[in-house]
Design a protein around this motif. Structure first.
Motif, PDB file in Angstrom:
ATOM      1  N   THR A 195       0.821  -1.202   0.000  1.00 43.99           N
ATOM      2  CA  THR A 195       0.000   0.000   0.000  1.00 43.99           C
ATOM      3  C   THR A 195       0.857   1.255   0.000  1.00 43.99           C
ATOM      4  O   THR A 195       0.576   2.228  -0.720  1.00 43.99           O
ATOM      5  N   SER A 196       1.914   1.236   0.798  1.00 40.65           N
ATOM      6  CA  SER A 196       2.813   2.390   0.845  1.00 40.65           C
ATOM      7  C   SER A 196       3.443   2.654  -0.518  1.00 40.65           C
ATOM      8  O   SER A 196       3.531   3.806  -0.962  1.00 40.65           O
ATOM      9  N   LEU A 197       3.886   1.599  -1.202  1.00 40.47           N
ATOM     10  CA  LEU A 197       4.465   1.766  -2.534  1.00 40.47           C
ATOM     11  C   LEU A 197       3.430   2.233  -3.548  1.00 40.47           C
ATOM     12  O   LEU A 197       3.660   3.168  -4.316  1.00 40.47           O
ATOM     13  N   GLU A 198       2.273   1.568  -3.563  1.00 34.55           N
ATOM     14  CA  GLU A 198       1.271   1.859  -4.585  1.00 34.55           C
ATOM     15  C   GLU A 198       0.648   3.235  -4.399  1.00 34.55           C
ATOM     16  O   GLU A 198       0.318   3.922  -5.379  1.00 34.55           O
ATOM     17  N   ASP A 199       0.471   3.645  -3.166  1.00 34.61           N
ATOM     18  CA  ASP A 199      -0.098   4.968  -2.890  1.00 34.61           C
ATOM     19  C   ASP A 199       0.956   6.065  -2.873  1.00 34.61           C
ATOM     20  O   ASP A 199       0.625   7.243  -2.817  1.00 34.61           O
ATOM     21  N   GLY A 200       2.236   5.655  -2.905  1.00 37.55           N
ATOM     22  CA  GLY A 200       3.317   6.624  -2.862  1.00 37.55           C
ATOM     23  C   GLY A 200       4.053   6.712  -4.179  1.00 37.55           C
ATOM     24  O   GLY A 200       3.639   7.408  -5.099  1.00 37.55           O
ATOM     25  N   PHE A 201       5.129   5.975  -4.283  1.00 36.07           N
ATOM     26  CA  PHE A 201       5.986   6.060  -5.468  1.00 36.07           C
ATOM     27  C   PHE A 201       5.252   5.686  -6.756  1.00 36.07           C
ATOM     28  O   PHE A 201       5.500   6.269  -7.817  1.00 36.07           O
ATOM     29  N   PHE A 202       4.346   4.704  -6.690  1.00 37.33           N
ATOM     30  CA  PHE A 202       3.642   4.245  -7.890  1.00 37.33           C
ATOM     31  C   PHE A 202       2.249   4.852  -8.015  1.00 37.33           C
ATOM     32  O   PHE A 202       1.439   4.346  -8.797  1.00 37.33           O
ATOM     33  N   ARG A 203       1.967   5.898  -7.289  1.00 37.60           N
ATOM     34  CA  ARG A 203       0.628   6.492  -7.354  1.00 37.60           C
ATOM     35  C   ARG A 203       0.331   6.962  -8.781  1.00 37.60           C
ATOM     36  O   ARG A 203       1.093   7.721  -9.379  1.00 37.60           O
ATOM     37  N   GLY A 204      -0.818   6.505  -9.330  1.00 36.07           N
ATOM     38  CA  GLY A 204      -1.183   6.840 -10.695  1.00 36.07           C
ATOM     39  C   GLY A 204      -0.437   6.049 -11.736  1.00 36.07           C
ATOM     40  O   GLY A 204      -0.537   6.351 -12.930  1.00 36.07           O
ATOM     41  N   ARG A 205       0.299   4.999 -11.326  1.00 32.27           N
ATOM     42  CA  ARG A 205       1.101   4.205 -12.258  1.00 32.27           C
ATOM     43  C   ARG A 205       0.806   2.724 -12.030  1.00 32.27           C
ATOM     44  O   ARG A 205       1.686   1.936 -11.702  1.00 32.27           O
ATOM     45  N   VAL A 206      -0.460   2.358 -12.205  1.00 36.31           N
ATOM     46  CA  VAL A 206      -0.893   0.982 -11.947  1.00 36.31           C
ATOM     47  C   VAL A 206      -0.157  -0.010 -12.829  1.00 36.31           C
ATOM     48  O   VAL A 206       0.285  -1.071 -12.372  1.00 36.31           O
ATOM     49  N   ALA A 207       0.006   0.313 -14.098  1.00 37.88           N
ATOM     50  CA  ALA A 207       0.669  -0.607 -15.020  1.00 37.88           C
ATOM     51  C   ALA A 207       2.116  -0.853 -14.622  1.00 37.88           C
ATOM     52  O   ALA A 207       2.612  -1.984 -14.681  1.00 37.88           O
ATOM     53  N   ASP A 208       2.818   0.205 -14.223  1.00 39.56           N
ATOM     54  CA  ASP A 208       4.202   0.038 -13.790  1.00 39.56           C
ATOM     55  C   ASP A 208       4.283  -0.809 -12.523  1.00 39.56           C
ATOM     56  O   ASP A 208       5.212  -1.613 -12.356  1.00 39.56           O
ATOM     57  N   LEU A 242       2.106  -3.147 -11.577  1.00 38.72           N
ATOM     58  CA  LEU A 242       1.840  -4.532 -11.989  1.00 38.72           C
ATOM     59  C   LEU A 242       3.062  -5.133 -12.669  1.00 38.72           C
ATOM     60  O   LEU A 242       3.368  -6.321 -12.479  1.00 38.72           O
ATOM     61  N   PHE A 243       3.755  -4.331 -13.466  1.00 37.34           N
ATOM     62  CA  PHE A 243       4.963  -4.826 -14.120  1.00 37.34           C
ATOM     63  C   PHE A 243       6.012  -5.218 -13.089  1.00 37.34           C
ATOM     64  O   PHE A 243       6.696  -6.235 -13.243  1.00 37.34           O
ATOM     65  N   MET A 244       6.157  -4.433 -12.030  1.00 41.79           N
ATOM     66  CA  MET A 244       7.120  -4.773 -10.986  1.00 41.79           C
ATOM     67  C   MET A 244       6.793  -6.126 -10.360  1.00 41.79           C
ATOM     68  O   MET A 244       7.672  -6.981 -10.191  1.00 41.79           O
ATOM     69  N   TRP A 245       5.525  -6.337 -10.019  1.00 48.26           N
ATOM     70  CA  TRP A 245       5.101  -7.625  -9.459  1.00 48.26           C
ATOM     71  C   TRP A 245       5.371  -8.755 -10.451  1.00 48.26           C
ATOM     72  O   TRP A 245       5.887  -9.816 -10.070  1.00 48.26           O
ATOM     73  N   LYS A 273      16.261   4.729 -19.353  1.00 42.85           N
ATOM     74  CA  LYS A 273      15.584   3.625 -18.681  1.00 42.85           C
ATOM     75  C   LYS A 273      15.814   2.309 -19.415  1.00 42.85           C
ATOM     76  O   LYS A 273      15.818   2.259 -20.641  1.00 42.85           O
ATOM     77  N   ILE A 274      15.993   1.252 -18.644  1.00 37.18           N
ATOM     78  CA  ILE A 274      16.132  -0.090 -19.202  1.00 37.18           C
ATOM     79  C   ILE A 274      14.785  -0.804 -19.222  1.00 37.18           C
ATOM     80  O   ILE A 274      14.421  -1.448 -20.206  1.00 37.18           O
ATOM     81  N   LEU A 275      14.048  -0.662 -18.131  1.00 35.71           N
ATOM     82  CA  LEU A 275      12.733  -1.289 -18.039  1.00 35.71           C
ATOM     83  C   LEU A 275      11.680  -0.387 -18.667  1.00 35.71           C
ATOM     84  O   LEU A 275      11.805   0.831 -18.636  1.00 35.71           O
ATOM     85  N   PRO A 276      10.625  -0.977 -19.240  1.00 35.42           N
ATOM     86  CA  PRO A 276       9.597  -0.164 -19.894  1.00 35.42           C
ATOM     87  C   PRO A 276       8.793   0.642 -18.892  1.00 35.42           C
ATOM     88  O   PRO A 276       8.596   0.240 -17.747  1.00 35.42           O
ATOM     89  N   SER A 277       8.329   1.816 -19.335  1.00 36.92           N
ATOM     90  CA  SER A 277       7.435   2.647 -18.536  1.00 36.92           C
ATOM     91  C   SER A 277       6.069   2.598 -19.182  1.00 36.92           C
ATOM     92  O   SER A 277       5.901   2.968 -20.345  1.00 36.92           O
ATOM     93  N   LEU A 278       5.082   2.126 -18.424  1.00 39.30           N
ATOM     94  CA  LEU A 278       3.770   1.817 -19.010  1.00 39.30           C
ATOM     95  C   LEU A 278       2.658   2.748 -18.541  1.00 39.30           C
ATOM     96  O   LEU A 278       1.532   2.600 -18.978  1.00 39.30           O
ATOM     97  N   GLN A 279       2.944   3.654 -17.628  1.00 41.67           N
ATOM     98  CA  GLN A 279       1.841   4.412 -17.019  1.00 41.67           C
ATOM     99  C   GLN A 279       1.079   5.254 -17.997  1.00 41.67           C
ATOM    100  O   GLN A 279      -0.086   5.556 -17.780  1.00 41.67           O
ATOM    101  N   GLN A 280       1.710   5.690 -19.112  1.00 37.19           N
ATOM    102  CA  GLN A 280       0.978   6.525 -20.061  1.00 37.19           C
ATOM    103  C   GLN A 280      -0.098   5.740 -20.789  1.00 37.19           C
ATOM    104  O   GLN A 280      -0.962   6.308 -21.437  1.00 37.19           O
ATOM    105  N   ASN A 281      -0.076   4.405 -20.677  1.00 35.60           N
ATOM    106  CA  ASN A 281      -1.067   3.572 -21.359  1.00 35.60           C
ATOM    107  C   ASN A 281      -2.262   3.238 -20.469  1.00 35.60           C
ATOM    108  O   ASN A 281      -3.154   2.512 -20.884  1.00 35.60           O
ATOM    109  N   VAL A 282      -2.274   3.790 -19.248  1.00 37.67           N
ATOM    110  CA  VAL A 282      -3.326   3.445 -18.296  1.00 37.67           C
ATOM    111  C   VAL A 282      -4.099   4.704 -17.942  1.00 37.67           C
ATOM    112  O   VAL A 282      -3.514   5.711 -17.553  1.00 37.67           O
ATOM    113  N   ALA A 283      -5.393   4.634 -18.093  1.00 32.55           N
ATOM    114  CA  ALA A 283      -6.254   5.746 -17.715  1.00 32.55           C
ATOM    115  C   ALA A 283      -6.782   5.507 -16.317  1.00 32.55           C
ATOM    116  O   ALA A 283      -7.431   4.512 -16.065  1.00 32.55           O
ATOM    117  N   LEU A 284      -6.498   6.427 -15.395  1.00 35.55           N
ATOM    118  CA  LEU A 284      -6.936   6.274 -14.016  1.00 35.55           C
ATOM    119  C   LEU A 284      -7.988   7.304 -13.690  1.00 35.55           C
ATOM    120  O   LEU A 284      -7.945   8.392 -14.213  1.00 35.55           O
TER     121      LEU A 284
END
Length: 253
Positions: free
Chosen positions: A122-135, A137-140, A242-253
């Motif tokens: 929750t701390s990660l998702e509501d903090g560093f990854f806030r608004g970046r659901v796809a990223d 999920l990619f980490m998991w 960046k080496i890993l893909p950034s996917l947040q622009q493909n997700v509408a929140l």
């Protein structure tokens, strides 16, 4: 990974050390709850509804799987990661269910692991990854795929080590990444030892080892968590891209 702890954590890592520590002391458990706009709600339900989507989905899946095992609706042998059954019997669900079982019964072990992953996810998702659901999920997914690959290698290398369920390792990997994204958060262990968050995974691992627990699950979590941290956070600062893909622009929140 069986250890009590007390943590003061902030939602993100894009602040300076002085501001981050100051804010964490003011708001040690601040998240971004989705508040109920109706009447009073049961505290447990209120906390559940306050979880961000990825964390809530995973916690729900773990709870329902454990409930089915507890009621003998499912048998652990149908869920553990058996590669022969995956390839020859097409039981592909084992690649998912191996990450959903901390214990076959409701008890302190299962409750501790579930609380542990909910808290730090929750701390990660509501903090560093806030608004970046796809990223997020990619980490998991990145950590999960690595763990399956490592388990496959161990199972076929004749090392005598095989992990039936990878949920503890995945949980510890997420927790390890949380600790690296909060380098200035002050932690307290057993009300005696004070240190910063990046040391906490090693403290918990050492404590578990002293209690007679195998450190293998936690070590694998540290391995996949550190690899993701290195590729997602260290390499871009070193090579400038960046080496890993950034996917947040493909997700509408």
């Amino acid at each position: 990974m069986h250890a009590p702890m007390a943590a003061e954590e902030g939602p993100a890592d894009d602040r300076g050390p002085e501001q981050q520590v100051h804010n964490n002391h003011l708001h040690p458990h601040h998240h971004h709850p989705r508040r109920n706009q109706g009447g009073p709600m049961n505290p447990i339900l209120a906390y559940y509804h306050s979880m961000p989507p990825v964390t809530k989905t995973y916690a729900t899946a773990v709870f329902l799987t454990t409930l089915a095992l507890h009621l003998d609706l499912l048998h652990p042998l149908t869920l553990w990661l058996n590669f022969w059954s995956v390839w020859h019997n097409y039981e592909y669900w084992r690649l998912i269910t191996t990450f959903l079982v901390f214990d076959t019964q409701f008890g302190l072990n299962m409750l501790f692991h579930t609380w542990f992953i909910i808290r730090h996810s929750t701390s990660l998702e509501d903090g560093f990854f806030r608004g970046r659901v796809a990223d997020y999920l990619f980490m998991w997914g990145f950590m999960a795929v690595l763990l399956v690959g490592i388990e496959f290698g161990m199972a076929h290398a004749g090392l005598g080590y095989s992990l039936s369920f990878l949920a503890p390792s995945l949980s510890f990997g997420v927790f390890y990444y949380w600790s690296r994204k909060h380098p200035y958060v002050r932690m307290n262990f057993l009300f005696v030892f004070d240190f910063t968050a990046p040391w906490l995974p090693w403290v918990i691992m050492a404590f578990g080892f002293l209690l007679g627990n195998s450190p293998l699950y936690d070590l694998l979590g540290v391995l996949v968590g550190h690899l993701y941290f290195y590729l997602a956070d260290v390499v871009p600062l070193t090579v400038g891209r960046k080496i890993l893909p950034s996917l947040q622009q493909n997700v509408a929140l």
